[in-house]
Enzyme design. Sequence first.
Site, PDB file in Angstrom:
ATOM      1  N   HIS A  37      -0.098  27.093  34.652  1.00 31.85           N
ATOM      2  CA  HIS A  37      -1.519  26.889  35.280  1.00 31.85           C
ATOM      3  C   HIS A  37      -1.546  26.449  36.709  1.00 31.85           C
ATOM      4  O   HIS A  37      -2.576  27.378  37.495  1.00 31.85           O
ATOM      5  CB  HIS A  37      -2.101  25.672  34.406  1.00 31.85           C
ATOM      6  N   GLN A  61     -12.227  30.399  19.464  1.00 26.16           N
ATOM      7  CA  GLN A  61     -11.044  31.442  19.268  1.00 26.16           C
ATOM      8  C   GLN A  61      -9.933  30.708  18.613  1.00 26.16           C
ATOM      9  O   GLN A  61      -8.706  31.348  18.393  1.00 26.16           O
ATOM     10  CB  GLN A  61     -10.348  31.486  20.884  1.00 26.16           C
ATOM     11  N   GLY A 147      -2.563  34.408  33.135  1.00 26.40           N
ATOM     12  CA  GLY A 147      -1.109  34.407  33.001  1.00 26.40           C
ATOM     13  C   GLY A 147      -0.849  35.480  32.292  1.00 26.40           C
ATOM     14  O   GLY A 147      -1.204  35.876  31.256  1.00 26.40           O
ATOM     15  N   GLN A 153      -3.792  39.072  25.796  1.00 19.64           N
ATOM     16  CA  GLN A 153      -5.143  38.444  26.281  1.00 19.64           C
ATOM     17  C   GLN A 153      -5.620  39.141  27.729  1.00 19.64           C
ATOM     18  O   GLN A 153      -6.701  39.301  28.171  1.00 19.64           O
ATOM     19  CB  GLN A 153      -5.125  36.808  26.650  1.00 19.64           C
ATOM     20  N   ILE A 176       5.827  31.529  33.962  1.00 16.68           N
ATOM     21  CA  ILE A 176       6.541  30.390  34.565  1.00 16.68           C
ATOM     22  C   ILE A 176       7.367  29.902  33.441  1.00 16.68           C
ATOM     23  O   ILE A 176       6.800  29.647  32.471  1.00 16.68           O
ATOM     24  CB  ILE A 176       5.750  29.354  35.127  1.00 16.68           C
TER      25      ILE A 176
HETATM   26  O1  PAF Z   1      -5.604  31.235  28.029  1.00 23.28           O
HETATM   27  C1  PAF Z   1      -6.263  30.405  27.737  1.00 23.28           C
HETATM   28  O2  PAF Z   1      -6.093  29.273  27.743  1.00 23.28           O
HETATM   29  C2  PAF Z   1      -7.655  30.547  26.854  1.00 23.28           C
HETATM   30  O3  PAF Z   1      -7.459  31.829  25.861  1.00 23.28           O
HETATM   31  C3  PAF Z   1      -8.841  30.963  27.876  1.00 23.28           C
HETATM   32  C4  PAF Z   1      -8.471  32.127  28.643  1.00 23.28           C
HETATM   33  C5  PAF Z   1      -8.867  29.798  28.664  1.00 23.28           C
HETATM   34  C6  PAF Z   1     -10.167  30.984  26.921  1.00 23.28           C
HETATM   35  O4  PAF Z   1     -10.438  30.056  26.116  1.00 23.28           O
END
Ligand code: PAF
Length: 281
Positions: A37, A61, A147, A153, A176
Amino acid sequence: MKVIESIKELREQVREWRKQGLSVGLVPTMGYLHEGHKSLIDRAVKENDRVVVSVFVNPMQFGVGEDLESYPRDMERDCQLCENAGADVVFHPQPEEMYTKNFSSFVDMNTLTKGLCGKTRPIHFRGVCTVVSKLFNIVTPDRAYFGEKDAQQLAVIRHMVEDLNFGIEIVGCPIIREEDGLAKSSRNTYLSAEERKAATVLNRSLQEAENLYKNGERDAEVLTGAIRSYLDKEPLAKIDYVELVDWNTLETVEKAEGSILIAIAVYIGKTRLIDNRIIAE
Ligand code: PAF
């Protein structure tokens, strides 16, 4: 650095920045931030005048029986990391702020979300697309950072942004890794010491396929077969999927030509981990 919990307050902050002609970058996260991150925030800080990091464990999700409740959280440490990295705002809404009582609209996709992780997590990408659309509408960033570890995603969000004309630049950032090659993930904290050692098999198996590719192997079955055999040797590993797909369409291909994604999902004990290689000729 400010921590903002309300959508209204964040909108006012962004309006203020816009009046001053400043550009805005968004790093969407679910918190429990790590070096992966941080690399997104670092890049966002370099490329934008102001940076918002969202920290929101998005219930939409997570499927039934998944790790919504146990998902690791540490707001204090997250805020420290964001501040040190030069973020301007951490957006930390409560679930009720994002999903009001009568919430009933969703963003979904017919392609790209059905294979790979979509097979075992059928509602996952609907939740991701919905929350990311909401964040885009709230923050209206110039750029948003994701990432490459969550490669599917990233491809889904790129496609959604194009389909729905969000007018936001999507920046993909490299994976990373820990020193032993394990891709950084908030879920690595679930692993016992023995599982943590075993988990390095994901990257090692991908390396095996990459070496074959570098030596000229292009047959998808041979490449994925090599990964499967490698993973099968690790007693704690149980394969969810090993796939070689086109990096743009995520459709299965027979030959590793053009831009391809080799993606794997593997259970190490009860923890499901993902990793990949994006290979462009
Ligand atoms: O990758 C993530 O941490 C999550 O899927 C995101 C993009 C923040 C959406 O909740």
